[in-house]
Each structure stands twice: as structure tokens, then as C-alpha cells.
Design a protein around this motif. Structure first.
Motif, short mmCIF file in Angstrom:
data_model
loop_
_atom_site.label_atom_id
_atom_site.label_comp_id
_atom_site.label_asym_id
_atom_site.label_seq_id
_atom_site.Cartn_x
_atom_site.Cartn_y
_atom_site.Cartn_z
N ILE A 154 -6.09 17.37 8.69
CA ILE A 154 -5.48 16.67 7.51
C ILE A 154 -6.17 16.13 6.59
O ILE A 154 -6.16 16.54 5.33
CB ILE A 154 -4.38 15.74 7.90
CG1 ILE A 154 -3.37 15.43 6.95
CG2 ILE A 154 -5.01 14.44 8.55
CD1 ILE A 154 -2.07 14.63 7.52
N ASN A 191 -8.32 19.02 4.76
CA ASN A 191 -7.46 20.00 3.65
C ASN A 191 -7.13 19.23 2.44
O ASN A 191 -7.16 19.78 1.42
CB ASN A 191 -6.19 20.08 4.62
CG ASN A 191 -5.71 21.60 5.49
OD1 ASN A 191 -5.68 22.32 5.06
ND2 ASN A 191 -6.76 21.31 6.76
N SER A 235 -0.96 29.97 10.33
CA SER A 235 -0.66 28.68 10.82
C SER A 235 0.62 28.18 10.78
O SER A 235 1.43 28.57 9.64
CB SER A 235 -1.83 27.84 10.15
OG SER A 235 -1.43 26.44 10.36
N ASN A 275 -0.45 24.08 16.15
CA ASN A 275 -1.60 23.40 16.34
C ASN A 275 -2.44 23.71 17.81
O ASN A 275 -1.73 23.56 18.92
CB ASN A 275 -1.26 21.83 16.47
CG ASN A 275 -0.74 21.43 14.84
OD1 ASN A 275 -0.09 21.99 14.50
ND2 ASN A 275 -1.33 20.12 14.65
N SER A 285 -12.14 17.26 11.48
CA SER A 285 -11.26 17.92 12.52
C SER A 285 -10.01 17.96 12.65
O SER A 285 -9.35 16.89 11.94
CB SER A 285 -12.04 17.55 14.12
OG SER A 285 -11.76 16.22 14.41
N VAL A 326 -6.59 16.55 15.07
CA VAL A 326 -6.02 15.40 15.74
C VAL A 326 -6.70 15.33 17.22
O VAL A 326 -7.14 14.36 17.44
CB VAL A 326 -4.86 14.76 15.71
CG1 VAL A 326 -3.72 15.77 16.30
CG2 VAL A 326 -4.47 13.40 16.22
N ARG A 383 -13.29 10.22 19.90
CA ARG A 383 -13.41 8.85 19.84
C ARG A 383 -13.23 8.21 20.93
O ARG A 383 -13.80 7.18 20.96
CB ARG A 383 -12.39 8.69 18.60
CG ARG A 383 -12.77 7.58 17.57
CD ARG A 383 -11.79 7.35 16.64
NE ARG A 383 -11.87 8.46 15.41
CZ ARG A 383 -10.74 8.95 14.98
NH1 ARG A 383 -9.65 8.41 14.99
NH2 ARG A 383 -10.72 9.86 14.11
N ARG A 409 4.03 16.93 16.79
CA ARG A 409 3.19 18.08 16.81
C ARG A 409 3.21 18.91 18.08
O ARG A 409 3.41 18.46 19.27
CB ARG A 409 1.56 17.80 16.55
CG ARG A 409 1.44 17.21 15.21
CD ARG A 409 1.46 18.45 14.07
NE ARG A 409 1.13 17.67 12.87
CZ ARG A 409 1.98 16.92 12.17
NH1 ARG A 409 3.14 16.78 12.48
NH2 ARG A 409 1.33 16.48 10.88
N PRO A 451 -2.77 9.51 5.87
CA PRO A 451 -1.44 10.09 5.78
C PRO A 451 -1.12 10.76 7.28
O PRO A 451 -1.78 11.07 7.83
CB PRO A 451 -1.72 11.25 4.70
CG PRO A 451 -3.33 11.55 5.16
CD PRO A 451 -3.93 10.30 5.41
N ASP A 452 0.34 10.78 7.25
CA ASP A 452 0.73 11.29 8.56
C ASP A 452 1.13 12.89 8.47
O ASP A 452 1.10 13.53 9.47
CB ASP A 452 2.31 10.67 8.76
CG ASP A 452 2.46 9.57 9.38
OD1 ASP A 452 1.44 9.23 10.26
OD2 ASP A 452 3.58 8.79 9.39
#
Ligand SMILES: NC(=O)C1=CN([C@@H]2O[C@H](COP(=O)(O)OP(=O)(O)OC[C@H]3O[C@@H](n4cnc5c(N)ncnc54)[C@H](OP(=O)(O)O)[C@@H]3O)[C@@H](O)[C@H]2O)C=CC1
Ligand SMILES: C[C@H]1O[C@H](OP(=O)(O)OP(=O)(O)OC[C@H]2O[C@@H](n3cnc4c(=O)[nH]c(N)nc43)[C@H](O)[C@@H]2O)[C@@H](O)[C@@H](O)C1=O
Length: 325
Positions: free
Chosen positions: A85, A88, A123, A181, A194, A196, A203, A225, A284-285
């Protein structure tokens, strides 16, 4: 779309000739590497592969020269500018421009050099932000796109339309698959750019190793998702190459959705991170929900096999052995 559908397009058995020349564009990426592995498992012996350094697919004359000299019989387009996200949203010119160039060069050159069949990968972000759920193929172009990835989505929609146009005008067997996804070995684990799933794997892993108590996760955690392991996608790609020859693109999903919060909790468990999650709601979501309706592909006889839990365990094993030991 029915009246324009082209029964006259000749369709070959892909699996009948394992010595056929198959060009997998983007073979070092998440998707391309899984497709290459799957084709090898099927016994294909004549795969044509070029790294980005060997062939820049945005360069039209280089792509034309490559196709003129290699003349691949089958082409699978898994090369693209791809990211999550943040990427993009931050690099819109790259996401529209590079993708339009890569796909246009490959599709046109494949047709002009006599390839028998081409599969283009898009996609699930091609669909409107508020599409009906689960999203059927015919929801395409029925509403406004999600702003964080509209540049990429427009390029992917153009790829679908280009395959359709070449089918109609030239009676050429170009098809499109729309994966949900994806994740798995060889994913991009970049901290910001990358998707999520690899972002959280990295992480949580780094927090576990360093003994950090809190990990930041973007957004509210409420978006839903649908995730598919890339080995399932590779299996679907071979299936579509063999069984599908039609004008309409086909959705490829797992049919199972989770919230980002549920994904984060599952990832925490798989990685073994014992600290807390902190939600950064300034991020952002994106699309609230994008579960695809993959019943057309299921109707043809293909269904996924790998659960999210098993897929995460497999991917974390690969990550631990290959990326961060
Ligand atoms: N990942 C996902 O969640 C999803 C992916 N898809 C689709 O699957 C396809 C593959 O994605 P994915 O495997 O995740 O992406 P990756 O970024 O992992 O792989 C893309 C590949 O394309 C290559 N590539 C990019 N630009 C060029 C170029 N100019 N010339 C030559 N090669 C180039 C990259 O090489 P290099 O790294 O050296 O530039 C890389 O090997 C894409 O079409 C994408 O839209 C669809 C739905 C979801
Ligand atoms: C495949 C698909 O991928 C992209 O769409 P997306 O599904 O929105 O992708 P994403 O994986 O980056 O985010 C999913 C959700 O997860 C949240 N989230 C939490 N924490 C992190 C995090 O650390 N990184 C990322 N990237 N997202 C995070 C994030 O805020 C969002 O709510 C498109 O660009 C589009 O082009 C496309 O096709």
C-alpha cells in the motif's frame, strides 16, 4: 461479453509437450519463482528465463529482439512493478508507467513472434473499492477504484483489455488471471515497500531477536484481506494454461479472509513474538474488503490446498533459513 467471445481461437494442450519453449517473465520474483518450480515439477525442460539485468522488459526494442530470437511458444507474464500500500501510494508514476510498458511490450511481441498462448497476471485491486463481496469477475469497471493503488490497477486493467483485444482482433490465445494477495518464499520483505504479510513477518522476527516489547502495525486492523500461498497460485497458473481459453479474466483466490488484526495475531504466534501490537492509525487502511469470488475457476476444477496457518509456517521457515538467520 458473450457475443464477442471467440470460439475460433485455437487452444493447444500446454501439458502435452514438456519440451515446448516457455518464457516466464519475472522468474526471480515471488510468483515467477514459484511458477518455474511448478513447471519443473511437471517436467518442463525448455524454460526461457532472463533476469532484469539481462533483459529490461520496459525497453521495447530489446523485448522485440529477444522474442524475435527466442520465439517462445508459451509466455507467462509474472514481471511487474509490485509493492504494498505504501509503495503504490508513493510511486504512482512507476506503478502505472513501468507496468504499462512491461505488459504491452511482452503481449505485443509474443503475438507478433508466434507464441501459441500467453497468460497475463493482474491483481484483485482491479475491482472497485466498494465492489460486491465476494467479487465476481463482472464487477470490473463498475465503480471507482481504491485511491492508494489506482495507478497500478489502471495498468492491470489495461493488461486484461489488451489480452481481450488481441483475442478478438487476432484470434490469439491470450488469457488473464487475477490473483488475490499472495505470499510465500521469495517474497519482498522490505520494511516499507512490501505487502503486509512479509512486512509483519520481518518486523515480528526482528523484534523477537532484539527483545523489543512492541511492534507497530499500520492502520486500524479492521480491513479484510484474502491470502493465497504462491505455490497454490503457481498450480492455478499451470491449470489455466492447460484448461482455460476464454475472453474473461479469472479470479484466483483462497476463498478465506481474515482481518489485518487476525493476521497480525497469527503472525505473532507463528514467529513466536511475545510483545504487544501498537496500531499506527495515521497509515492508510486501503480497501476495506476484497474477497474474490473464485467460483468460475473452481467450476473448471481448480481449488487451493494450503491453509493460511500452514503457509505462514512454511514461509517463516524459508525466511529464517534464507533471509534472516
Ligand atoms: N505479490 C502479490 O501479493 C500479488 C502479485 N500479483 C501479480 O503477480 C505478478 C508478480 O508479482 P510478484 O512476484 O509478487 O512481484 P515481485 O516483485 O516479487 O517480482 C516481479 C519480478 O519482475 C521483475 N521485473 C520488474 N521490472 C522488470 C523489468 N523492467 N524488466 C525485467 N524484469 C522486471 C523483477 O525483477 P527485479 O526485482 O530484478 O526488478 C521481479 O523478478 C505481478 O503481475 C503482480 O501484479 C497479483 C496479486 C497479488
Ligand atoms: C496485492 C495488493 O496489495 C496492495 O493492496 P493491499 O491489500 O492494501 O496491500 P498491503 O498488503 O500493503 O496492505 C494490506 C493492509 O495491511 C495493512 N498493514 C498493516 N501493517 C502493514 C505493514 O507493515 N505493511 C503493509 N504493506 N501493510 C500493512 C495496510 O494498512 C492495509 O490495510 C496494493 O498495493 C495492490 O496493488 C495489490 O494488488
Amino acid at each position: 461479453m458473450g457475443s464477442q467471445d471467440n470460439e475460433a481461437v485455437a487452444s493447444n494442450s500446454f501439458l502435452a509437450d514438456k519440451s515446448a519453449k516457455v518464457f516466464v517473465a519475472g522468474h526471480r520474483g515471488l510468483v515467477g519463482s514459484a511458477i518455474v518450480e511448478k513447471l519443473k515439477q511437471h517436467g518442463f525442460t525448455n524454460l526461457i528465463l532472463r533476469s532484469h539485468a539481462e533483459l529490461d522488459l520496459t525497453r521495447q526494442s530489446d523485448v522485440e529482439a529477444f522474442f524475435a530470437s527466442e520465439k517462445p511458444e508459451y509466455v507467462i507474464v509474472a514481471a511487474a512493478k509490485v509493492g504494498g500500500i505504501h509503495a503504490n501510494n508513493t510511486y504512482p508514476a512507476d506503478f502505472i508507467g513501468i507496468n504499462l510498458q512491461i505488459q504491452t511490450n511482452i503481449i505485443d511481441s509474443a503475438y507478433r513472434n508466434g507464441s501459441k498462448k500467453l497468460l497475463f497476471l493482474g491483481s484483485s485491486c482491479i475491482y472497485p473499492k466498494f465492489a460486491p463481496q465476494p467479487i465476481p469477475e463482472d464487477a470490473l469497471l463498475t465503480g471507482t477504484l481504491e485511491p492508494t493503488n489506482e495507478w497500478y490497477a489502471i495498468a492491470k486493467i489495461a493488461g486484461i483489455k489488451m489480452c481481450q483485444a488481441y483475442r478478438i482482433q487476432y484470434k490469439w490465445d491470450a488469457i488473464s488471471g487475477m490473483p488475490t494477495n499472495l505470499y510465500g518464499p521469495n517474497d519482498n520483505f522490505h520494511p516499507e515497500n512490501s505487502h503486509v504479510l512479509p512486512a509483519l513477518m520481518r518486523r515480528f522476527h526482528e523484534a523477537k531477536v532484539k527483545g523489543v516489547k512492541e511492534v507497530v502495525v499500520w492502520g486500524t486492523g479492521s480491513p479484510l484481506r484474502e491470502f493465497l500461498h504462491v505455490d497454490d497460485l503457481a498450480d492455478a497458473v499451470v491449470f489455466m494454461m492447460e484448461k482455460y481459453s476464454g475472453l474473461e479474466h479469472l479470479n484466483v483466490g483462497s476463498g478465506k479472509e481474515v482481518t489485518i488484526k487476525e493476521l497480525a495475531e497469527l503472525m505473532k504466534e507463528v514467529v513466536g513474538f511475545e510483545g504487544d501490537l501498537v496500531w499506527d492509525t495515521s497509515k492508510p487502511d486501503g480497501t476495506p474488503r476484497k474477497l474474490m469470488d473464485s467460483s468460475k475457476l473452481a467450476g473448471l476444477g481448480w481449488t487451493p490446498k494450503i491453509s493460511l496457518k500452514d503457509g505462514l509456517v512454511d514461509t517463516y521457515k524459508w525466511y529464517s533459513e534464507n533471509v534472516n538467520q
